[in-house]
Design a protein around this motif. Structure first.
Motif, short mmCIF file in Angstrom:
data_model
loop_
_atom_site.label_atom_id
_atom_site.label_comp_id
_atom_site.label_asym_id
_atom_site.label_seq_id
_atom_site.Cartn_x
_atom_site.Cartn_y
_atom_site.Cartn_z
N ALA A 106 53.48 20.21 5.33
CA ALA A 106 52.22 20.40 6.05
C ALA A 106 51.55 19.05 6.25
O ALA A 106 51.57 18.19 5.37
CB ALA A 106 51.30 21.32 5.26
N ILE A 107 50.97 18.87 7.41
CA ILE A 107 50.36 17.57 7.72
C ILE A 107 49.26 17.23 6.74
O ILE A 107 49.01 16.05 6.46
CB ILE A 107 49.87 17.56 9.19
CG1 ILE A 107 49.57 16.13 9.65
CG2 ILE A 107 48.66 18.46 9.37
CD1 ILE A 107 50.79 15.25 9.74
N SER A 108 48.61 18.24 6.20
CA SER A 108 47.51 17.99 5.26
C SER A 108 47.99 17.40 3.94
O SER A 108 47.18 16.90 3.15
CB SER A 108 46.75 19.28 4.98
OG SER A 108 47.61 20.26 4.45
N THR A 109 49.29 17.45 3.69
CA THR A 109 49.84 16.86 2.46
C THR A 109 50.22 15.41 2.64
O THR A 109 50.59 14.74 1.67
CB THR A 109 51.08 17.63 1.98
OG1 THR A 109 52.15 17.43 2.92
CG2 THR A 109 50.80 19.11 1.84
N MET A 110 50.13 14.91 3.86
CA MET A 110 50.61 13.55 4.14
C MET A 110 49.50 12.51 3.96
O MET A 110 49.38 11.57 4.74
CB MET A 110 51.19 13.48 5.55
CG MET A 110 52.38 14.39 5.76
SD MET A 110 53.73 14.06 4.60
CE MET A 110 54.21 12.42 5.14
N ILE A 111 48.71 12.68 2.93
CA ILE A 111 47.61 11.78 2.67
C ILE A 111 47.96 10.73 1.62
O ILE A 111 47.17 9.83 1.36
CB ILE A 111 46.36 12.56 2.21
CG1 ILE A 111 46.62 13.26 0.88
CG2 ILE A 111 45.93 13.57 3.27
CD1 ILE A 111 45.38 13.92 0.27
N TRP A 112 49.17 10.84 1.04
CA TRP A 112 49.57 9.92 0.00
C TRP A 112 50.49 8.85 0.53
O TRP A 112 51.50 9.14 1.16
CB TRP A 112 50.27 10.68 -1.14
CG TRP A 112 49.45 11.84 -1.63
CD1 TRP A 112 49.66 13.16 -1.42
CD2 TRP A 112 48.24 11.75 -2.40
NE1 TRP A 112 48.66 13.91 -2.00
CE2 TRP A 112 47.77 13.07 -2.63
CE3 TRP A 112 47.49 10.68 -2.92
CZ2 TRP A 112 46.61 13.34 -3.35
CZ3 TRP A 112 46.35 10.96 -3.64
CH2 TRP A 112 45.91 12.28 -3.84
N GLY A 113 50.20 7.62 0.25
CA GLY A 113 51.02 6.52 0.75
C GLY A 113 52.46 6.58 0.29
O GLY A 113 53.36 6.15 1.01
N ARG A 114 52.70 7.15 -0.89
CA ARG A 114 54.06 7.20 -1.42
C ARG A 114 54.98 8.08 -0.59
O ARG A 114 56.19 8.04 -0.75
CB ARG A 114 54.04 7.69 -2.86
CG ARG A 114 53.51 9.08 -3.07
CD ARG A 114 53.58 9.51 -4.53
NE ARG A 114 53.08 10.85 -4.74
CZ ARG A 114 51.83 11.14 -5.03
NH1 ARG A 114 50.95 10.16 -5.14
NH2 ARG A 114 51.46 12.38 -5.21
N LYS A 115 54.40 8.89 0.29
CA LYS A 115 55.23 9.76 1.13
C LYS A 115 55.73 9.04 2.38
O LYS A 115 56.49 9.61 3.15
CB LYS A 115 54.44 11.00 1.53
CG LYS A 115 54.16 11.94 0.36
CD LYS A 115 53.68 13.29 0.81
CE LYS A 115 53.59 14.27 -0.35
NZ LYS A 115 53.23 15.63 0.06
N TYR A 116 55.30 7.80 2.58
CA TYR A 116 55.70 7.04 3.76
C TYR A 116 56.67 5.95 3.36
O TYR A 116 56.48 5.28 2.34
CB TYR A 116 54.47 6.44 4.43
CG TYR A 116 53.53 7.48 4.99
CD1 TYR A 116 52.63 8.15 4.17
CD2 TYR A 116 53.53 7.79 6.35
CE1 TYR A 116 51.77 9.12 4.68
CE2 TYR A 116 52.66 8.73 6.87
CZ TYR A 116 51.79 9.39 6.03
OH TYR A 116 50.94 10.34 6.55
N ASN A 117 57.71 5.77 4.12
CA ASN A 117 58.71 4.78 3.76
C ASN A 117 58.80 3.60 4.72
O ASN A 117 59.61 2.69 4.50
CB ASN A 117 60.10 5.44 3.58
CG ASN A 117 60.48 6.34 4.73
OD1 ASN A 117 59.65 6.82 5.47
ND2 ASN A 117 61.77 6.60 4.88
N TYR A 118 58.01 3.58 5.76
CA TYR A 118 57.93 2.42 6.64
C TYR A 118 56.46 2.04 6.81
O TYR A 118 55.62 2.92 7.03
CB TYR A 118 58.54 2.70 8.01
CG TYR A 118 60.01 3.05 7.97
CD1 TYR A 118 60.44 4.37 8.05
CD2 TYR A 118 60.97 2.04 7.85
CE1 TYR A 118 61.78 4.70 8.02
CE2 TYR A 118 62.32 2.36 7.82
CZ TYR A 118 62.72 3.68 7.91
OH TYR A 118 64.06 3.99 7.87
#
Length: 129
Positions: A106-118
């Motif tokens: 869910a887009i609402s869970t994408m608030i943590w930097g650790r979930k991004y790899n670039y």
């Protein structure tokens, strides 16, 4: 080489507007969740906004909701952040980021930097009062 390059930063007066761009290269990001984060001097990096692969779903930090708009152009491999009604507290280095492992989340869970790899290198926004 995979790169995210932000542009559009600068100095702006309070209540002004700016548009940030993030140009992606080295791979296609059209299937990725992409986001904007920022880090003010002496503070931790914080989430600003995220957008799903199609642009149909977005999520914003409460502090920018109603003032900032995230969007993307997959044909151009580019992410945008339209910022309006800027405040001095928006002063920070702004980073774009992409998550290649976000399918089904869910887009609402994408608030943590650790979930991004670039990550991009960042662009400075300074809002004067």
């Amino acid at each position: 080489q995979v790169q995210l390059v932000e542009s559009g930063g600068g100095l702006v007066q309070a209540v002004g507007s700016l548009r940030l761009s993030c140009a992606a290269s080295g791979r296609t990001f059209s299937n990725d969740v992409m986001g904007w984060f920022r880090q003010a001097p002496g503070k931790e990096r914080e989430f600003v906004a995220a957008i799903n692969w199609s642009g149909a779903s977005t999520h914003y930090a409460d502090s920018v909701k109603g003032r900032f708009t995230i969007s993307r152009d997959n044909a151009k491999n580019t992410l945008y952040l339209q910022m309006s009604s800027l405040k001095p507290e928006d002063t920070a280095v702004y980073y774009c980021a992409a998550s290649s492992a976000s399918s089904g989340l869910a887009i609402s869970t994408m608030i943590w930097g650790r979930k991004y790899n670039y990550w991009g290198q960042g662009t400075q926004i300074t809002v004067s009062s």
